[in-house]
Motif scaffolding. Structure first.
Motif, mmCIF file in Angstrom:
data_model
loop_
_atom_site.group_PDB
_atom_site.id
_atom_site.type_symbol
_atom_site.label_atom_id
_atom_site.label_comp_id
_atom_site.label_asym_id
_atom_site.label_seq_id
_atom_site.Cartn_x
_atom_site.Cartn_y
_atom_site.Cartn_z
ATOM 1 N N THR A 93 0.831 -1.206 0.000
ATOM 2 C CA THR A 93 0.000 0.000 0.000
ATOM 3 C C THR A 93 0.865 1.254 0.000
ATOM 4 O O THR A 93 0.599 2.207 -0.743
ATOM 5 C CB THR A 93 -0.922 0.007 1.236
ATOM 6 O OG1 THR A 93 -1.758 -1.149 1.201
ATOM 7 C CG2 THR A 93 -1.792 1.255 1.273
ATOM 8 N N TYR A 94 1.903 1.251 0.810
ATOM 9 C CA TYR A 94 2.796 2.409 0.929
ATOM 10 C C TYR A 94 3.432 2.759 -0.420
ATOM 11 O O TYR A 94 3.583 3.937 -0.767
ATOM 12 C CB TYR A 94 3.874 2.113 1.969
ATOM 13 C CG TYR A 94 4.849 3.234 2.210
ATOM 14 C CD1 TYR A 94 4.506 4.318 3.008
ATOM 15 C CD2 TYR A 94 6.127 3.205 1.654
ATOM 16 C CE1 TYR A 94 5.402 5.355 3.233
ATOM 17 C CE2 TYR A 94 7.030 4.234 1.880
ATOM 18 C CZ TYR A 94 6.656 5.309 2.673
ATOM 19 O OH TYR A 94 7.557 6.330 2.885
ATOM 20 N N THR A 95 3.810 1.739 -1.175
ATOM 21 C CA THR A 95 4.483 1.977 -2.462
ATOM 22 C C THR A 95 3.514 2.016 -3.643
ATOM 23 O O THR A 95 3.948 2.234 -4.777
ATOM 24 C CB THR A 95 5.538 0.882 -2.721
ATOM 25 O OG1 THR A 95 4.900 -0.402 -2.679
ATOM 26 C CG2 THR A 95 6.646 0.943 -1.678
ATOM 27 N N GLY A 96 2.233 1.783 -3.394
ATOM 28 C CA GLY A 96 1.246 1.823 -4.468
ATOM 29 C C GLY A 96 1.362 0.664 -5.439
ATOM 30 O O GLY A 96 1.118 0.819 -6.630
ATOM 31 N N ARG A 97 1.687 -0.532 -4.915
ATOM 32 C CA ARG A 97 1.860 -1.704 -5.754
ATOM 33 C C ARG A 97 0.985 -2.853 -5.264
ATOM 34 O O ARG A 97 0.466 -2.811 -4.151
ATOM 35 C CB ARG A 97 3.346 -2.103 -5.775
ATOM 36 C CG ARG A 97 4.139 -1.118 -6.632
ATOM 37 C CD ARG A 97 5.597 -0.982 -6.263
ATOM 38 N NE ARG A 97 6.136 0.144 -7.014
ATOM 39 C CZ ARG A 97 6.785 0.018 -8.174
ATOM 40 N NH1 ARG A 97 7.002 -1.171 -8.689
ATOM 41 N NH2 ARG A 97 7.203 1.082 -8.810
ATOM 42 N N GLU A 98 0.833 -3.856 -6.095
ATOM 43 C CA GLU A 98 -0.073 -4.949 -5.747
ATOM 44 C C GLU A 98 0.417 -5.757 -4.553
ATOM 45 O O GLU A 98 -0.364 -6.122 -3.677
ATOM 46 C CB GLU A 98 -0.258 -5.881 -6.957
ATOM 47 C CG GLU A 98 -1.086 -5.265 -8.068
ATOM 48 C CD GLU A 98 -1.259 -6.200 -9.247
ATOM 49 O OE1 GLU A 98 -2.107 -5.891 -10.110
ATOM 50 O OE2 GLU A 98 -0.554 -7.236 -9.323
ATOM 51 N N ARG A 99 1.720 -6.033 -4.526
ATOM 52 C CA ARG A 99 2.252 -6.847 -3.441
ATOM 53 C C ARG A 99 3.679 -6.427 -3.110
ATOM 54 O O ARG A 99 4.350 -5.759 -3.906
ATOM 55 C CB ARG A 99 2.242 -8.344 -3.811
ATOM 56 C CG ARG A 99 0.863 -8.973 -3.816
ATOM 57 C CD ARG A 99 0.938 -10.476 -4.057
ATOM 58 N NE ARG A 99 1.546 -11.188 -2.928
ATOM 59 C CZ ARG A 99 1.754 -12.509 -2.928
ATOM 60 N NH1 ARG A 99 1.409 -13.243 -3.981
ATOM 61 N NH2 ARG A 99 2.292 -13.104 -1.871
#
Length: 383
Positions: A93-99
């Motif tokens: 979530t912090y990096t804006g990625r799926e996993r």
């Protein structure tokens, strides 16, 4: 064997490349205590001043009460706890990625990614000033290795155009750890697109520090997962704890879980540390003043250092190198500072190229202006 080892060490001593460890006996703060004496330190990567944060200490204590100490096994055996799983979700979530996927160190993360995804049919393109872990990862992968001069993207383009490899990876530091400059990511993204290459950014020194909300160099340039599909970040620098992670698509992370040897065959981080990192992530987002304070100190340092005509290298990051040139001079200045109660590490070959030895000053949000003043006036004296 003993004779051979003695010869190696004597050679390093004669070349002024012998390294020693400073033993201090307290928390990681701008003041370190060595043999009952205080030293003002400017060489930690604790950029946001979180390593000694009371909420992190409490989080570690409480998590140790619940999880005890060791994780006991690798993630794929019985070492993966709810603490690890929750942290991975929060990092995604912090990096804006799926996993995201946790690794024990940034070194292990870089080794895991490149050796899992590339082999002798592929090619890896590396900036010559990349971190050693990216270089070692490329070597272990057995891929064709192409190293281009620092930030020289015209050479990189020529190498990409000439390559007939099955897969091509451009791997770069986000912030170069010894120079403090930032990679030209928009141009790298364009080259990757033009020559059907994948782009991997090691943002160990950018994450938590750069960008509007501290999401690092990819946020600084407003880039997402489509432009930078492989993002590595560390958790022992700006976030003040330990460990690293890789963030990207669902497919990338699942592939690494199945194939990255440095993930599969390594004992998981202690779960209490995973819980501590979760608290650190929260604080880094809540206390945005830490990033702002750090930027103020960087500006202040450069302004005062320029008034004293110190040989600064260009950098807008907490890494502020002072270029001295010869190894012996860098070592002598570092030792003179130490005698005056200040610790600044002399960076020498092979960490940096011959003739570019330097003092590597690093700043933290925990520093004060008067401490910076003391460093600069003492440096001016010594030089």
């Amino acid at each position: 064997m003993q004779d051979f080892l003695q010869t190696l060490l004597q050679q390093r001593q004669r070349a002024a490349l012998y390294r020693t460890r400073q033993i201090h006996c307290g928390p990681q703060t701008p003041i370190l205590w060595i043999e009952d004496n205080p030293y003002l330190a400017f060489c930690s990567n604790d950029y946001l001043g979180l390593a000694n944060h009371p909420r992190l200490i409490t989080a570690l204590q409480q998590a140790a009460d619940h999880y005890a100490v060791g994780s006991g096994a690798s993630h794929l055996i019985t070492g993966h706890t709810q603490a690890h799983h929750a942290l991975e979700a929060e990092l995604a979530t912090y990096t804006g990625r799926e996993r995201a996927l946790l690794f024990s160190t940034g070194y292990m993360a870089n080794l895991g990614v490149i050796t899992a995804l590339f082999d002798r049919h592929d090619a890896v393109f590396l900036d010559k000033l990349n971190h050693a872990s990216l270089i070692d990862a490329a070597l272990l992968s057995r891929a064709q290795i192409h190293r281009y001069p620092h930030q020289d993207l015209s050479v990189l383009e020529r190498l990409l155009a000439q390559s007939t490899a099955r897969h091509k990876l451009i791997a770069t530091d986000g912030v170069f750890s010894m120079d403090g400059d930032i990679a030209h990511l928009p141009q790298l993204v364009q080259l990757a697109k033009t020559y059907q290459a994948w782009l991997m950014v090691d943002d160990a020194h950018g994450l938590g520090v750069l960008g509007k909300t501290g999401r690092g160099t990819v946020e600084e340039y407003n880039l997402g997962v489509d432009e930078v599909p492989i993002l590595m970040g560390t958790l022992g620098k700006a976030f003040g704890v330990l460990g690293a992670f890789v963030a990207g698509s669902e497919l990338l992370i699942e592939t690494l879980i199945q194939t990255a040897r440095s993930y599969i065959y390594t004992t998981a981080l202690p779960p209490a540390l995973a819980e501590t990192i979760r608290t650190s992530l929260t604080i880094a987002q809540e206390e945005s003043w830490r990033r702002q304070r750090l930027q103020q100190l960087i500006t202040y340092f450069r302004t005062v250092a320029n008034q004293f005509q110190l040989p600064l290298m260009p950098s807008v990051t907490p890494i502020q190198p002072i270029l001295l040139g010869e190894t012996e001079q860098a070592l002598a200045v570092s030792q003179a500072l130490y005698k005056r109660g200040i610790i600044v590490t002399a960076i020498r070959p092979p960490t940096v190229p011959q003739g570019t030895a330097r003092l590597r000053v690093t700043l933290s949000a925990a520093h004060e202006e008067q401490q910076i003043d003391k460093l600069i006036t003492t440096l001016a004296e010594v030089l």
